[in-house]
Design an enzyme around this catalytic site. Structure first.
Site, PDB file in Angstrom:
ATOM      1  N   LYS A   1     -28.102  -8.005  17.201  1.00 11.64           N
ATOM      2  CA  LYS A   1     -26.726  -7.487  17.259  1.00 11.64           C
ATOM      3  C   LYS A   1     -26.671  -6.276  18.183  1.00 11.64           C
ATOM      4  CE  LYS A   1     -25.186  -8.847  12.642  1.00 11.64           C
ATOM      5  NZ  LYS A   1     -24.155  -9.812  13.043  1.00 11.64           N
TER       6      LYS A   1
ATOM      7  N   ARG B   1     -25.974 -18.105   5.675  1.00  8.80           N
ATOM      8  CA  ARG B   1     -25.860 -19.479   5.164  1.00  8.80           C
ATOM      9  C   ARG B   1     -27.233 -20.055   4.817  1.00  8.80           C
ATOM     10  NH1 ARG B   1     -23.002 -21.271  10.663  1.00  8.80           N
ATOM     11  NH2 ARG B   1     -22.299 -19.116  10.452  1.00  8.80           N
TER      12      ARG B   1
END
Ligand code: BES
Ligand code: ZN
Ligand code: ZN
Length: 473
Positions: free
Chosen positions: A252, A326
């Site tokens: 990120k 997820r």
């Protein structure tokens, strides 16, 4: 701050919630006085303080607007303003007079007093002390319990906020698990913590892959509350527990990076909710799961293009190491179904930036396969004053999550529809269990203060999940 039920008659500072259409007899004269100074008419958002210098008393008024006590969100906002006003007037003990108020409103006031008084001061060497030390609520005797329940619920929201605000250098997966053990003892639910060896033996290869780059190994935290052992159904709650999300090798960047300690906020929500469900002794069985893990980079971190396994046996190509939530959730889901035999699942987490873009901090999209679970969640959220809205699991998008050389991919290479594809990926593991997924990347972390929630970890969803689980009894 201490909150109790009792008579406010001897207190020198008292507060009243004012419905402009129904001005209470006993303080008519005060409202009249306030009106004469054109300070106050009972409109939503208005507050005023009147000092009686001869009697050394202060009366605080907060308008709840038309609709009065039937609009609980107006009541929450009025209470938040009252607490702020009391603080600024340096009031030490405040009485809130609620005689004649319905049970639910008394509870809402108590909850909001606790939520509005929250500050995160853990790491300040010289925190400014708050003036307001105690609040007393006077209501009809049959609503005394509403004050106690509201206090428990407000404290559960603050517990979730504390967990989210704790920095990730301190709150590793192991520390988070330790904290949950403590909370389980305090609140009355069972906690079982599985370490890296157990996680390996369960075959949780997806969770393991996410944690591989960190020297702080993952923990699978299982919380069980049996409020009705006769009942053969168990409500399943699962919270995303990424204690820090660097993005992994898909690293990120920018401002968002700094706030990524909050990537366990969905876990914080289910932990907070469990605290209240157990303390309120709800007659329902609930099992909550948090797969706590850190998503970091290192020479042995998982990489884009890797093909990993999962507890359900499906293979997954990692298209992005930043779509880690997820991966952790699908192993938690399989564990919940196969080992805990839950009857239904609601999961919550900070899954996608896409969900944040839709509604910002104001609400969360919900996707899943169960009309029944959705209806219960929708009602639960409405009662909590938290906004959820349903987004369809668009079948046509499912093919995007299928792999060429693996069963599934963890993210579609297309840049659009990211929230739906994340949910469709999870649906591949749900095995027909009634399930709804709350993508709460928007409201779980606030960049600025909201009416009864200071910036930082919000504790969003705690009250919705308490209401949801309670509606299953
Ligand atoms: N934790 C993030 C999502 C997130 C973003 C939460 C901003 C809060 C604020 C999640 O793990 C993530 O990185 N998601 C990616 C998925 C993408 C790689 C498919 C995203 O949304 O960009
Ligand atoms: Zn990520
Ligand atoms: Zn994440």
């Amino acid at each position: 701050m201490e909150l109790k039920w009792g008579s406010v008659s001897l207190l020198s500072a008292k507060a009243y919630l004012i419905d402009p259409l129904k001005q209470e007899e006993q303080i008519k004269s005060i409202i009249q006085l306030a009106k004469e100074f054109e300070a106050f008419s009972g409109k939503k958002g208005e507050v005023c303080a009147i000092h009686d210098y001869s009697n050394k008393t202060t009366t605080l008024l907060a308008g709840i607007g038309d609709g009065g006590m039937t609009n609980s969100e107006n009541v929450r906002r009025a209470v938040a303003k009252l607490i702020q006003l009391a603080e600024s007037k340096k009031i030490k003990t405040l009485g809130i007079y609620l005689k004649g108020c319905p049970y639910e409103i008394v509870q809402v006031v108590a909850e909001t007093v606790v939520m509005s008084s929250y500050r995160y001061i853990e790491y300040l060497s010289n925190p400014v002390e708050s003036n307001l030390k105690s609040v007393l609520i006077e209501s009809d005797p049959e609503t005394e319990i509403a004050v106690l329940e509201g206090r428990i619920i407000g404290q559960a929201v603050c517990t979730a906020r504390n967990l989210v605000n704790e920095p990730s250098n301190v709150q590793t997966p192991e520390k988070l698990a330790d904290e949950v053990c403590k909370l389980g003892k305090e609140c009355g639910f069972e906690v079982e913590v599985y370490g890296p060896k157990d996680i390996h033996s369960f075959g949780m290869a997806a969770l393991e892959a996410v944690g591989k780059g960190s020297p702080n190994p993952p923990r699978l935290i299982v919380m069980r509350y049996k409020g009705d052992p006769e009942l053969d159904s168990t409500v399943g709650l699962i919270g995303k527990g990424v204690t820090f999300d660097s993005g992994g090798l898909n690293l990120k960047s920018g401002q968002r990076f700094i706030t990524m300690k909050h990537d366990m906020a969905g876990g914080g929500t289910v932990i907070g909710a469990m605290c209240a469900i157990a303390r309120l002794k709800r007659r329902v069985n609930v099992t909550a799961i948090v797969a706590a893990v850190e998503n970091l980079i290192s020479g042995i971190a998982y990489k884009p293009g890797d093909i990993i396994g999962s507890m359900a046996g499906k293979t997954i190509q990692v298209n992005s190491t930043d779509a880690e939530g997820r991966l952790t959730l699908v192993d938690a889901i399989t564990y919940a179904i196969q080992k805990e035999h839950v009857s239904s699942i609601v999961d919550i987490g900070t899954l996608t930036g896409a969900a944040r873009k839709i509604m910002g901090e104001f609400g969360a999209p919900v996707l899943g396969n169960s009309e029944k679970v959705w209806k219960k969640l929708e009602i639960a959220a409405e009662r909590a004053g938290e906004l959820v809205f349903r987004i369809p699991l668009v079948e046509d998008a499912r093919s995007k999550m299928k792999g060429d050389v693996s069963d599934l991919v963890n993210t579609s290479l297309a840049e659009t529809g990211g929230m739906v594809t994340a949910a469709l990926f999870m649906d591949e593991f749900i095995d027909g269990t009634p399930w709804m997924h709350i993508d709460a990347a928007g409201p779980l972390w606030l960049d600025k203060d909201m009416p009864y929630t200071p910036k930082g970890g919000s504790g969003w969803g705690v009250r919705t999940l308490i209401n949801y689980a309670s509606s299953m009894q």
